[in-house]
Design an enzyme around this catalytic site. Structure first.
Site, PDB file in Angstrom:
ATOM      1  N   LYS A  34     -45.913  -5.632  66.150  1.00 14.69           N
ATOM      2  CA  LYS A  34     -46.097  -4.212  66.399  1.00 14.69           C
ATOM      3  C   LYS A  34     -47.327  -3.961  67.266  1.00 14.69           C
ATOM      4  O   LYS A  34     -47.271  -3.235  68.271  1.00 14.69           O
ATOM      5  CB  LYS A  34     -46.212  -3.442  65.079  1.00 14.69           C
ATOM      6  CG  LYS A  34     -46.221  -1.923  65.251  1.00 14.69           C
ATOM      7  CD  LYS A  34     -46.515  -1.205  63.943  1.00 14.69           C
ATOM      8  CE  LYS A  34     -45.441  -1.440  62.912  1.00 14.69           C
ATOM      9  NZ  LYS A  34     -44.185  -0.691  63.227  1.00 14.69           N
ATOM     10  N   ARG A 104     -50.273   1.053  59.533  1.00 18.85           N
ATOM     11  CA  ARG A 104     -49.019   0.306  59.412  1.00 18.85           C
ATOM     12  C   ARG A 104     -49.285  -1.198  59.482  1.00 18.85           C
ATOM     13  O   ARG A 104     -50.245  -1.648  60.089  1.00 18.85           O
ATOM     14  CB  ARG A 104     -48.061   0.672  60.553  1.00 18.85           C
ATOM     15  CG  ARG A 104     -47.456   2.062  60.487  1.00 18.85           C
ATOM     16  CD  ARG A 104     -46.472   2.230  61.653  1.00 18.85           C
ATOM     17  NE  ARG A 104     -45.634   3.409  61.531  1.00 18.85           N
ATOM     18  CZ  ARG A 104     -45.867   4.558  62.146  1.00 18.85           C
ATOM     19  NH1 ARG A 104     -46.940   4.687  62.922  1.00 18.85           N
ATOM     20  NH2 ARG A 104     -45.048   5.579  61.997  1.00 18.85           N
ATOM     21  N   GLY A 113     -39.133  -2.917  56.805  1.00 16.78           N
ATOM     22  CA  GLY A 113     -39.104  -2.337  55.467  1.00 16.78           C
ATOM     23  C   GLY A 113     -39.780  -3.149  54.395  1.00 16.78           C
ATOM     24  O   GLY A 113     -39.849  -2.725  53.237  1.00 16.78           O
ATOM     25  N   MET A 115     -43.050  -4.303  54.268  1.00 19.56           N
ATOM     26  CA  MET A 115     -44.462  -4.049  53.990  1.00 19.56           C
ATOM     27  C   MET A 115     -44.763  -2.557  54.135  1.00 19.56           C
ATOM     28  O   MET A 115     -43.890  -1.764  54.467  1.00 19.56           O
ATOM     29  CB  MET A 115     -45.332  -4.923  54.883  1.00 19.56           C
ATOM     30  CG  MET A 115     -45.216  -6.398  54.509  1.00 19.56           C
ATOM     31  SD  MET A 115     -46.283  -7.454  55.491  1.00 19.56           S
ATOM     32  CE  MET A 115     -45.573  -7.287  57.105  1.00 19.56           C
ATOM     33  N   ARG A 360     -39.540  -3.356  69.625  1.00 26.99           N
ATOM     34  CA  ARG A 360     -39.440  -4.754  69.217  1.00 26.99           C
ATOM     35  C   ARG A 360     -38.019  -5.229  69.524  1.00 26.99           C
ATOM     36  O   ARG A 360     -37.110  -4.416  69.700  1.00 26.99           O
ATOM     37  CB  ARG A 360     -39.735  -4.921  67.724  1.00 26.99           C
ATOM     38  CG  ARG A 360     -38.785  -4.150  66.815  1.00 26.99           C
ATOM     39  CD  ARG A 360     -39.226  -4.226  65.377  1.00 26.99           C
ATOM     40  NE  ARG A 360     -38.393  -3.382  64.510  1.00 26.99           N
ATOM     41  CZ  ARG A 360     -38.673  -3.106  63.246  1.00 26.99           C
ATOM     42  NH1 ARG A 360     -39.777  -3.584  62.685  1.00 26.99           N
ATOM     43  NH2 ARG A 360     -37.869  -2.345  62.528  1.00 26.99           N
ATOM     44  N   HIS A 476     -19.151 -33.449  46.593  1.00 28.39           N
ATOM     45  CA  HIS A 476     -17.743 -33.597  46.981  1.00 28.39           C
ATOM     46  C   HIS A 476     -17.130 -32.246  47.333  1.00 28.39           C
ATOM     47  O   HIS A 476     -16.464 -32.089  48.361  1.00 28.39           O
ATOM     48  CB  HIS A 476     -16.951 -34.261  45.833  1.00 28.39           C
ATOM     49  CG  HIS A 476     -15.484 -34.369  46.103  1.00 28.39           C
ATOM     50  ND1 HIS A 476     -14.591 -33.398  45.721  1.00 28.39           N
ATOM     51  CD2 HIS A 476     -14.770 -35.314  46.758  1.00 28.39           C
ATOM     52  CE1 HIS A 476     -13.377 -33.752  46.110  1.00 28.39           C
ATOM     53  NE2 HIS A 476     -13.451 -34.909  46.742  1.00 28.39           N
ATOM     54  N   SER A 788     -21.805 -45.803  63.224  1.00 26.77           N
ATOM     55  CA  SER A 788     -21.762 -44.383  62.865  1.00 26.77           C
ATOM     56  C   SER A 788     -22.613 -44.216  61.615  1.00 26.77           C
ATOM     57  O   SER A 788     -22.313 -44.802  60.567  1.00 26.77           O
ATOM     58  CB  SER A 788     -20.333 -43.923  62.597  1.00 26.77           C
ATOM     59  OG  SER A 788     -20.314 -42.539  62.291  1.00 26.77           O
ATOM     60  N   CYS A 855     -21.952 -39.166  61.312  1.00 23.65           N
ATOM     61  CA  CYS A 855     -20.765 -38.482  60.804  1.00 23.65           C
ATOM     62  C   CYS A 855     -21.014 -37.838  59.455  1.00 23.65           C
ATOM     63  O   CYS A 855     -20.079 -37.438  58.774  1.00 23.65           O
ATOM     64  CB  CYS A 855     -19.589 -39.450  60.719  1.00 23.65           C
ATOM     65  SG  CYS A 855     -19.887 -40.876  59.646  1.00 23.65           S
ATOM     66  N   TYR A 875     -23.102 -39.184  70.065  1.00 19.95           N
ATOM     67  CA  TYR A 875     -22.357 -38.026  69.569  1.00 19.95           C
ATOM     68  C   TYR A 875     -22.771 -37.708  68.131  1.00 19.95           C
ATOM     69  O   TYR A 875     -23.392 -38.533  67.439  1.00 19.95           O
ATOM     70  CB  TYR A 875     -20.840 -38.284  69.623  1.00 19.95           C
ATOM     71  CG  TYR A 875     -20.360 -39.355  68.673  1.00 19.95           C
ATOM     72  CD1 TYR A 875     -20.005 -39.063  67.351  1.00 19.95           C
ATOM     73  CD2 TYR A 875     -20.268 -40.687  69.086  1.00 19.95           C
ATOM     74  CE1 TYR A 875     -19.582 -40.041  66.486  1.00 19.95           C
ATOM     75  CE2 TYR A 875     -19.846 -41.679  68.219  1.00 19.95           C
ATOM     76  CZ  TYR A 875     -19.499 -41.345  66.919  1.00 19.95           C
ATOM     77  OH  TYR A 875     -19.095 -42.324  66.038  1.00 19.95           O
TER      78      TYR A 875
END
Length: 901
Positions: A34, A104, A113, A115, A360, A476, A788, A855, A875
């Protein structure tokens, strides 16, 4: 671009005013969002009321000093206050011409909202008369005073704001008044007396009349609001560090409550819900800022278009104050052009003159954020690279699943772990068979289990959502649900499940099978009844952004897919192959599990081979489907990994049914179940250990893979090069034994089919020894041709934590800041990550160009994807619904690396 100002060591107060501003947008860390943006707007010459910012460093000192403000701050604040007074032609505390200010908060991260704010500070029984004289409006002055008493008493003195609301409501009821704006000056005087009496009754001391005391009380309260419960909770949810602190902004008041030519409002330069380029916001005539957000009066639309769409009869700001509206639109355009982002703006109009109180970067939905980023790139406001960097990859995940309507009423019963995103509502079922049966009848069900096992796979597939009392983010239930695209809430410890009785108890409330609940796998919430849903909608902006991401990323993205449906979904989301096909999931279908159990219960190799011969055509058909859908893209197939006991029944009723189907005595089957049971199956008889003892299993699976490859290549005309992955390897000898079985199966299929096969044999690196001995396992022509990293199990074995039982440990460790984040969600870079780095370096040292990926579930986590990019993996592989997340995260990692070079 932001203007540049230099910070001054030791300086704790920075002024902002037209022609006299000491800060800028670049000083966000010091001045908070701010304060930095107020300074920036002042530098731009916009109409910003004069003020000053006390830095975030003072907040840090405040808490280090036991909530005491530092010495010397008072003189700096008083000097700055004199400058503000001079700028507006008033003096703080002066009886004739009082300067009034707002106080503020302002953290470097927006915390709307969370503080505290105080308006109209500087009013007392004497200065209010000076305000009457200066404004020429007695009603306005006393309205401002009562607002100040109410707000200051709540925020600073700790008097319940409800007391003041009740007093005001009672007064209006007794005087037959509906709206605050109908009250006259004398009414406000009476109410002020009542307010002051209420304060004195609550605190046993009068409301403070000393304006200096008021100011320092407010400054301390704003710093104090940094550690309120709501602020702490917000920071935890949004991963905002506690040490950042907040700044305090003290600013000359401008008044939207000075009559019918005054107003206050909040606006966004684009629609924060949809991203459409249109002014979006509300305002109130003759009001102050808190009235807009407090719901005391219904705000009015800013534009005529919005007023018409809403069917509103009260005038828009565009119609009521056209000059101020025109100036506001010009400022909106200027700010958006300057900041190159959608802005959230607060403004006040005092007697027809416009003032800017805040700007902002506006909070926005994921859909809006994506749309805004793409639109701004198309408009030339930002580059494609910036657009890609602006969209949160985790948010993309939410777009791909149904979710609960933000405006829906809901009753939250409990909160578990958000294990798989999306929301689902349905009737409660406790058994997998029941879920499958009800699904066949067209019903939506939520499968509720203490924990799931591979035996539940058919029920999980049938269910709309899955809810478990135990298990973590990589349990799982979580892993399978994410792979299937099913919402899942796991580890909901408040659940008390009695499956036999058919009851689910949550916080003393009992639900029965057939009752309806809703689960939100994005937040972890469990809701009573059927919540209103929003279905996913893929916009053109989504496809365009993903295309840009693919231009920039270096890391490949594959999917974990065990079925044709998963593979097709993965392709639609842009997967470049399958990085993990878990063959065991294929065995749990109803028409296959019996043959698998027959194989397990056979006591001879001949018996096992006979059962495996029944399974082979089923496996072959599955693999053909995957190869044809992937159409020449790589497919990595992991050989059977879990321990055999997972395929066997465990309850007497099911044992009896299976024994009858297998034509064997129940006691004999029960004996086999007991024989295969293990205390710690994760580190037991599974993976390559199982295959070395029963090589006929590997032989069957390899044959199914290669026969499928031949058939798929013939059917599709696309080349097929399977990647056969041996799990749980830690010794080169293990790899060699099974690789030879695989090669022999390939040779046999080549001979029978007359086709030449091309394939790779590699291993899943899921135990620390495998990573440490990567060079040994990869070395030579017959060594592993790819790695992998199975980071789920590698995390378990590296950290010594069971992912299914670690919930209480993880929660405590995160609270104590031992873990910054759950290591099963985001890779433990310094521990597990180092094993990945070691394995990669040692493997490629002996085999340059060795193909390496991961993976585990980390493949769909943005931070983990960035780690994989920096480690130079080829990958990542993740569940189909997280493929877009990984694509975007990989692009962002590449772009950030490029910016550093």
């Amino acid at each position: 671009m932001a203007t540049t100002q230099a910070t001054t060591p030791g300086k704790r107060v920075y002024r902002f005013a037209a022609g006299d501003t000491e800060g800028s947008a670049e000083m966000r860390d010091l001045l908070g969002g701010k304060g930095a943006n107020l300074a920036e707007m002042a530098n731009l010459g916009l109409p910003v009321p004069s003020g000053f910012t006390i830095t975030t460093e003072v907040c840090t000192t405040y808490y280090e000093n036991g909530e005491e403000l530092p010495e010397g701050l008072r003189s700096e604040v008083e000097a700055a206050m004199e400058k503000v007074g001079a700028a507006v032609g008033a003096k703080f505390g002066d009886e004739e011409n009082p300067l009034l200010v707002s106080v503020r908060s302002g953290s470097r991260a927006s915390m709307p909202g969370m503080m505290d704010t105080i308006l109209n500070l500087g009013l007392n029984d004497t200065t209010v008369a000076g305000l009457v004289k200066r404004a020429g409006d007695e009603r306005f002055a006393y309205d401002s005073y009562r607002r100040f008493i109410q707000m200051y008493s709540d925020v600073v003195l700790g008097v319940d704001h409800g007391i003041f609301e009740d007093l005001l409501d009672n007064y209006k009821n007794l005087n037959a008044v509906s709206f605050d704006t109908e009250l006259k000056a004398d009414d406000w005087k009476d109410i002020i007396d009542q307010y002051k009496d209420a304060v004195e009754n609550a605190l046993k001391r009068p409301f403070p009349q000393d304006t200096g005391e008021q100011l320092w009380g407010a400054i301390g309260a704003v710093f104090g609001s940094w550690q309120t419960h709501r602020a702490q909770t917000y920071r935890k949810i949004n991963q905002i560090p506690d040490w950042w602190g907040t700044a305090v902004n003290v600013q000359a008041m401008v008044f939207g409550n000075m009559g019918e030519t005054s107003a206050t409002g909040v606006a966004f330069t684009r629609n924060p819900s949809t991203g459409v380029k249109e002014i979006y916001g509300e305002y109130l005539v003759n009001a102050q800022g808190e009235d807009v957000v407090a719901g005391i009066r219904t705000p009015q639309p800013l534009t005529e278009r919005a007023r018409t769409e809403a069917g509103e009869t009260l005038p828009s700001l565009e119609a009521l104050m056209p000059d101020a509206f025109k100036e506001l639109v010009e400022i909106f355009n200027r700010l958006e052009l300057h900041y190159r982002d959608m802005q959230d703006i607060e403004f006040t109009i005092q007697d027809g003159r416009l003032y800017m109180l805040q700007t902002r970067a506006g909070k926005r939905t994921t859909e809006a954020g994506l749309s805004i980023a793409v639109d701004m790139a198309d408009e030339g406001l930002i580059t494609k690279e910036e657009a890609v960097l602006r969209v949160d990859p985790a948010g993309i995940d939410q777009l791909l699943h149904p979710r609960i309507d933000e405006n829906a009423e809901k009753t939250v019963l409990t909160v578990g772990l958000p294990a798989s995103p999306g929301a689902a509502a349905g009737t409660i079922v406790f058994f997998a068979d029941e879920a499958e049966q009800l699904k066949s009848q067209g019903k939506s069900v939520i499968l509720v289990r203490t924990e799931t096992s591979p035996e539940d796979i058919h029920g999980m597939h049938a269910a709309a959502g899955i809810l478990t009392a135990r298990g973590g983010m990589t349990s799982h239930a979580a892993v399978v649900a994410r792979g299937m695209g099913r919402p899942c809430v796991s580890g909901a410890g408040a659940l008390r499940i009695d499956a036999k009785a058919g009851t689910l108890t949550i916080a003393g409330k009992v639900f029965k099978a057939g009752d309806i609940i809703t689960i939100d796998g994005t937040t972890g919430q469990v809701l009573e009844g059927r919540a209103k849903m929003r279905q996913p909608e893929m916009s053109g902006a989504f496809g365009k952004l993903m295309g840009w991401a693919d231009e920039f990323r270096a890391l490949g993205v594959r999917a974990n897919a065990d079925s044709g449906r998963d593979a097709q979904q993965a392709r639609e989301f842009g997967a470049e192959g399958i990085g993990l096909c878990r063959t065991e999931h294929m065995f749990f279908e109803a028409d296959r599990i019996l043959a698998m159990r027959e194989m397990i219960c056979s006591e001879t190799e001949a018996g096992r081979r006979s059962a495996l011969a029944k399974i082979l055509p089923m496996q072959r058909a599955d693999f053909e489907d995957l190869f044809e859908i992937m159409a020449g893209l790589p497919v990595t197939i992991r050989l059977l990994d879990p321990p055999l006991h997972e395929f066997l029944p465990h309850e007497d009723k099911e044992i009896a049914q299976v024994a009858e189907a297998l034509r064997m005595e129940p006691d004999k089957l029960k004996e086999r179940v007991t024989e295969l049971g293990e205390f710690n199956p994760m580190l037991g008889f599974r993976g390559c250990r199982l295959a070395i003892r029963y090589p006929e299993i590997t032989e069957m699976q390899a044959r199914a893979i290669f026969e499928a490859a031949v058939n798929a290549a013939r059917n599709s005309g696309k080349p097929v090069r399977p990647e056969v992955m041996i799990p749980l390897v830690i010794y080169r000898k293990e790899f060699d034994i099974l690789a030879e079985v695989i090669r022999q199966a390939a040779s046999a299929v080549e001979k029978e089919s007359g086709e030449k096969l091309t394939y790779d044999i590699g291993t899943m690196v899921e135990l620390p020894r495998c990573a440490l001995k990567a060079d040994e396992i990869a070395e030579g022509d017959l060594g592993a041709e790819f790695f992998s990293f199975g980071t789920n199990d590698l995390t378990q074995t590296c950290l010594g934590l069971s992912r299914d039982d670690a919930g209480p440990i993880l929660q405590t460790y995160i609270e104590k800041k031992i873990f910054e984040v759950d290591p099963f969600i985001s890779i433990d870079v310094s521990g597990v990550g180092e094993l990945v780095e070691i394995g990669t370096e040692r493997g490629r040292r002996v085999k340059p160009g060795l193909k390496i990926g991961i993976c585990g579930e980390h493949g769909g986590d943005a931070e983990s994807v960035a780690f994989c990019h920096h480690t130079k993996l080829d990958y990542v592989s993740c569940s189909p619904y997280r493929v877009p997340v990984a694509r975007l995260a990989a692009a962002q990692a590449a772009l950030r690396e490029r910016s550093l070079n």
